[in-house]
Design a protein around this motif. Structure first.
Motif, PDB file in Angstrom:
ATOM      1  N   ASP A 153       0.494  -1.063  -0.090  1.00  0.00           N
ATOM      2  CA  ASP A 153       0.229  -0.069  -0.508  1.00  0.00           C
ATOM      3  C   ASP A 153       1.003   1.565   0.273  1.00  0.00           C
ATOM      4  OD1 ASP A 153       1.143  -0.032   2.045  1.00  0.00           O
ATOM      5  OD2 ASP A 153      -0.552   0.168   3.713  1.00  0.00           O
ATOM      6  N   ASP A 154       2.662   1.431  -0.756  1.00  0.00           N
ATOM      7  CA  ASP A 154       2.892   2.229  -0.787  1.00  0.00           C
ATOM      8  C   ASP A 154       2.269   3.313  -1.496  1.00  0.00           C
ATOM      9  OD1 ASP A 154       5.085   1.904  -2.797  1.00  0.00           O
ATOM     10  OD2 ASP A 154       4.347   0.136  -1.922  1.00  0.00           O
ATOM     11  N   HIS A 155       2.669   4.640  -1.454  1.00  0.00           N
ATOM     12  CA  HIS A 155       2.496   5.701  -2.759  1.00  0.00           C
ATOM     13  C   HIS A 155       3.105   5.148  -4.112  1.00  0.00           C
ATOM     14  CE1 HIS A 155       3.237   9.471  -4.908  1.00  0.00           C
ATOM     15  NE2 HIS A 155       2.517   9.235  -4.744  1.00  0.00           N
ATOM     16  N   GLU A 156       4.239   4.582  -3.395  1.00  0.00           N
ATOM     17  CA  GLU A 156       4.648   4.783  -5.213  1.00  0.00           C
ATOM     18  C   GLU A 156       4.975   3.530  -6.296  1.00  0.00           C
ATOM     19  OE1 GLU A 156       9.578   3.095  -6.975  1.00  0.00           O
ATOM     20  OE2 GLU A 156       8.625   3.628  -4.670  1.00  0.00           O
ATOM     21  N   SER A 157       4.054   2.069  -4.966  1.00  0.00           N
ATOM     22  CA  SER A 157       3.392   1.317  -5.713  1.00  0.00           C
ATOM     23  C   SER A 157       1.981   1.961  -6.642  1.00  0.00           C
ATOM     24  CB  SER A 157       3.003  -0.657  -4.831  1.00  0.00           C
ATOM     25  OG  SER A 157       4.503  -0.124  -4.520  1.00  0.00           O
ATOM     26  N   ILE A 158       0.874   2.277  -5.769  1.00  0.00           N
ATOM     27  CA  ILE A 158       0.066   2.767  -6.157  1.00  0.00           C
ATOM     28  C   ILE A 158       0.158   3.410  -7.764  1.00  0.00           C
ATOM     29  CG2 ILE A 158      -2.153   3.879  -5.666  1.00  0.00           C
ATOM     30  CD1 ILE A 158      -1.360   3.303  -3.008  1.00  0.00           C
ATOM     31  N   MET A 159       0.986   4.803  -7.138  1.00  0.00           N
ATOM     32  CA  MET A 159       0.576   5.275  -8.957  1.00  0.00           C
ATOM     33  C   MET A 159       1.516   4.724  -9.331  1.00  0.00           C
ATOM     34  SD  MET A 159      -0.543   8.089  -7.359  1.00  0.00           S
ATOM     35  CE  MET A 159       0.208   8.751  -8.787  1.00  0.00           C
ATOM     36  N   ARG A 160       2.483   3.698  -9.682  1.00  0.00           N
ATOM     37  CA  ARG A 160       2.861   3.417 -10.546  1.00  0.00           C
ATOM     38  C   ARG A 160       1.624   2.093 -11.871  1.00  0.00           C
ATOM     39  NH1 ARG A 160       7.417  -1.207  -9.374  1.00  0.00           N
ATOM     40  NH2 ARG A 160       7.067  -1.051 -11.856  1.00  0.00           N
ATOM     41  N   ALA A 161       1.447   1.230 -10.472  1.00  0.00           N
ATOM     42  CA  ALA A 161       0.061   0.658 -10.935  1.00  0.00           C
ATOM     43  C   ALA A 161      -0.978   1.620 -11.595  1.00  0.00           C
ATOM     44  CB  ALA A 161      -0.655  -0.154  -9.599  1.00  0.00           C
TER      45      ALA A 161
ATOM     46  N   GLY B  94      -7.489  -0.527 -10.882  1.00  0.00           N
ATOM     47  CA  GLY B  94      -7.918  -0.656  -9.785  1.00  0.00           C
ATOM     48  C   GLY B  94      -7.227  -0.781  -8.810  1.00  0.00           C
ATOM     49  N   TYR B  95      -7.813  -0.986  -7.694  1.00  0.00           N
ATOM     50  CA  TYR B  95      -6.309  -1.231  -6.700  1.00  0.00           C
ATOM     51  C   TYR B  95      -6.740  -1.706  -5.538  1.00  0.00           C
ATOM     52  CZ  TYR B  95      -1.207  -0.909  -4.991  1.00  0.00           C
ATOM     53  OH  TYR B  95      -0.377  -0.954  -4.468  1.00  0.00           O
ATOM     54  N   LEU B  96      -6.851  -2.051  -5.162  1.00  0.00           N
ATOM     55  CA  LEU B  96      -7.553  -3.197  -3.473  1.00  0.00           C
ATOM     56  C   LEU B  96      -6.036  -3.345  -2.754  1.00  0.00           C
ATOM     57  CD1 LEU B  96     -10.640  -4.384  -4.099  1.00  0.00           C
ATOM     58  CD2 LEU B  96     -10.745  -2.974  -3.307  1.00  0.00           C
ATOM     59  N   LEU B  97      -6.666  -3.642  -1.510  1.00  0.00           N
ATOM     60  CA  LEU B  97      -5.239  -4.398  -0.606  1.00  0.00           C
ATOM     61  C   LEU B  97      -5.865  -5.841  -0.366  1.00  0.00           C
ATOM     62  CD1 LEU B  97      -4.629  -2.043   1.788  1.00  0.00           C
ATOM     63  CD2 LEU B  97      -3.011  -2.193  -0.287  1.00  0.00           C
ATOM     64  N   LYS B  98      -6.056  -7.200  -0.008  1.00  0.00           N
ATOM     65  CA  LYS B  98      -5.866  -8.075  -0.181  1.00  0.00           C
ATOM     66  C   LYS B  98      -6.685  -8.335   1.950  1.00  0.00           C
ATOM     67  CE  LYS B  98      -2.496 -10.573  -2.460  1.00  0.00           C
ATOM     68  NZ  LYS B  98      -1.599 -11.308  -2.683  1.00  0.00           N
ATOM     69  N   ASP B  99      -6.356  -7.441   2.269  1.00  0.00           N
ATOM     70  CA  ASP B  99      -7.701  -6.849   3.923  1.00  0.00           C
ATOM     71  C   ASP B  99      -8.930  -6.865   3.478  1.00  0.00           C
ATOM     72  OD1 ASP B  99      -7.053  -4.616   3.420  1.00  0.00           O
ATOM     73  OD2 ASP B  99      -6.285  -4.970   6.065  1.00  0.00           O
ATOM     74  N   VAL B 100      -9.199  -6.551   2.364  1.00  0.00           N
ATOM     75  CA  VAL B 100     -11.077  -6.425   1.994  1.00  0.00           C
ATOM     76  C   VAL B 100     -11.815  -7.182   2.272  1.00  0.00           C
ATOM     77  CG1 VAL B 100     -10.222  -4.210   0.720  1.00  0.00           C
ATOM     78  CG2 VAL B 100     -10.763  -6.819  -0.153  1.00  0.00           C
ATOM     79  N   SER B 101     -12.824  -6.863   2.565  1.00  0.00           N
ATOM     80  CA  SER B 101     -14.192  -8.130   2.446  1.00  0.00           C
ATOM     81  C   SER B 101     -14.012  -8.372   0.990  1.00  0.00           C
ATOM     82  CB  SER B 101     -15.381  -7.081   2.792  1.00  0.00           C
ATOM     83  OG  SER B 101     -15.469  -6.643   2.044  1.00  0.00           O
TER      84      SER B 101
ATOM     85  N   ILE C 269      -2.440   7.545  -0.952  1.00  0.00           N
ATOM     86  CA  ILE C 269      -1.783   8.841  -2.138  1.00  0.00           C
ATOM     87  C   ILE C 269      -2.172  10.189  -1.802  1.00  0.00           C
ATOM     88  CG2 ILE C 269      -2.002   9.872  -4.443  1.00  0.00           C
ATOM     89  CD1 ILE C 269      -4.061   7.530  -4.878  1.00  0.00           C
ATOM     90  N   LEU C 270      -2.994  10.351  -0.586  1.00  0.00           N
ATOM     91  CA  LEU C 270      -2.732  11.688  -0.387  1.00  0.00           C
ATOM     92  C   LEU C 270      -1.049  11.925   0.495  1.00  0.00           C
ATOM     93  CD1 LEU C 270      -4.121  14.821   0.457  1.00  0.00           C
ATOM     94  CD2 LEU C 270      -5.506  13.528   2.653  1.00  0.00           C
ATOM     95  N   THR C 271      -0.880  10.744   1.333  1.00  0.00           N
ATOM     96  CA  THR C 271      -0.008  10.837   2.100  1.00  0.00           C
ATOM     97  C   THR C 271       1.391  10.909   1.363  1.00  0.00           C
ATOM     98  OG1 THR C 271      -0.988  10.031   4.435  1.00  0.00           O
ATOM     99  CG2 THR C 271       1.915   9.887   3.900  1.00  0.00           C
ATOM    100  N   GLY C 272       1.224  10.557   0.271  1.00  0.00           N
ATOM    101  CA  GLY C 272       2.643  10.364  -0.365  1.00  0.00           C
ATOM    102  C   GLY C 272       2.617  11.817  -1.374  1.00  0.00           C
ATOM    103  N   LEU C 273       2.118  12.372  -1.629  1.00  0.00           N
ATOM    104  CA  LEU C 273       1.596  13.431  -2.018  1.00  0.00           C
ATOM    105  C   LEU C 273       1.899  14.415  -1.663  1.00  0.00           C
ATOM    106  CD1 LEU C 273      -1.255  13.285  -4.707  1.00  0.00           C
ATOM    107  CD2 LEU C 273       1.297  13.248  -5.204  1.00  0.00           C
ATOM    108  N   LYS C 274       1.983  14.379  -0.211  1.00  0.00           N
ATOM    109  CA  LYS C 274       2.321  15.427   0.829  1.00  0.00           C
ATOM    110  C   LYS C 274       3.527  15.817   1.394  1.00  0.00           C
ATOM    111  CE  LYS C 274      -1.636  16.325   3.371  1.00  0.00           C
ATOM    112  NZ  LYS C 274      -2.888  16.008   4.726  1.00  0.00           N
ATOM    113  N   ASN C 275       4.412  14.199   0.920  1.00  0.00           N
ATOM    114  CA  ASN C 275       6.084  13.700   1.434  1.00  0.00           C
ATOM    115  C   ASN C 275       6.404  14.133   0.159  1.00  0.00           C
ATOM    116  OD1 ASN C 275       4.833  13.162   3.845  1.00  0.00           O
ATOM    117  ND2 ASN C 275       5.320  11.141   3.374  1.00  0.00           N
ATOM    118  N   ASN C 276       5.532  14.112  -0.936  1.00  0.00           N
ATOM    119  CA  ASN C 276       6.624  13.904  -2.489  1.00  0.00           C
ATOM    120  C   ASN C 276       5.845  14.784  -3.496  1.00  0.00           C
ATOM    121  OD1 ASN C 276       7.986  13.492  -4.627  1.00  0.00           O
ATOM    122  ND2 ASN C 276       7.946  11.754  -4.684  1.00  0.00           N
ATOM    123  N   LYS C 277       5.803  15.863  -3.015  1.00  0.00           N
ATOM    124  CA  LYS C 277       5.279  16.828  -4.613  1.00  0.00           C
ATOM    125  C   LYS C 277       5.234  15.990  -6.114  1.00  0.00           C
ATOM    126  CE  LYS C 277       4.402  18.873  -1.089  1.00  0.00           C
ATOM    127  NZ  LYS C 277       2.672  19.190  -0.961  1.00  0.00           N
TER     128      LYS C 277
END
Length: 216
Positions: A86-94, A101-108, A134-142
């Motif tokens: 769930d890191d920002h880089e992986s999400i944005m690359r995908a 779509g992007y989901l984590l494996k802990d979803v129902s 994504i929001l956290t990642g963009l705050k840390n990396n503009k």
């Protein structure tokens, strides 16, 4: 009609577990499985696939590389990334590669089936927890690697921003309508309007661009 799914994950137990869970749904059928991105390309060509359920970290070719290859070959089969990363880089690359779509494996199971159904209908799916990453990642990396146009032809109204915030929270048009005491038709029109103003083609990219330019 049942949605034909290609399940891609290098861990046999995970694949079999997901396949068993999805078999509980009347709307989804796992018609093929693959243990790598390379094998996923082969299986996708051999079967009639509606949605590809793709892990990221795999041998031979990872999930993101597989998506890039599919898109470069002109294949538009929607891809739902299902991963523990769930890191920002992986999400944005995908997303940049072309995943819808992007989901984590802990979803129902319910959310997973809903996401698969949404992608099969030409929609996108980004769970609220991912939006937060994504929001956290963009705050840390503009970096503006995903969105290069920060200029809006026309500014969003306060009502459209309110709708946009609820989209980012993962609400459907019907749920947004109930929350704002509006008709579903009104909300649908506002969603179309804000996407046009943002210059994007779907809800997920609307949220990404809004975060990037500071609207959310």
């Amino acid at each position: 009609m049942s949605i034909n799914v290609l399940l891609v994950d290098d861990q046999t137990l995970v694949r079999e577990g997901l396949s068993s869970l999805l078999s509980l749904s009347d709307n989804v059928t796992v018609v093929a499985q693959a243990s790598s991105g390379k094998e996923a390309l082969e299986k996708n060509a051999q079967h009639s696939i509606d949605v590809i359920l793709m892990d990221i970290r795999m041998p031979d070719m990872d999930g993101i590389e597989a998506v890039e290859t599919l898109r470069s070959n002109g294949c538009q089969t929607p891809v739902l990334m299902l991963t523990t990363f769930d890191d920002h880089e992986s999400i944005m690359r995908a997303i940049q590669a072309g995943a819808e779509g992007y989901l984590l494996k802990d979803v129902s199971l319910e959310m997973l089936v809903d996401a698969i159904a949404a992608l099969s209908q030409g929609k996108t799916w980004l769970q609220p927890a991912i939006t937060e990453r994504i929001l956290t990642g963009l705050k840390n990396n503009k970096s503006t690697e995903s969105i290069d146009d920060k200029t809006l032809v026309e500014p969003l109204t306060d009502k459209e921003i309110a709708v946009l915030r609820l989209i980012a929270a993962g609400l459907s048009n019907h749920e947004i309508a109930e929350s704002l005491f509006k008709s579903t038709g009104t909300v649908k029109n506002q969603v179309s309007s804000l996407m046009a103003k943002l210059g994007v083609r779907d809800r997920t990219r609307a949220v990404l661009k809004a975060i990037d330019i500071g609207l959310l």
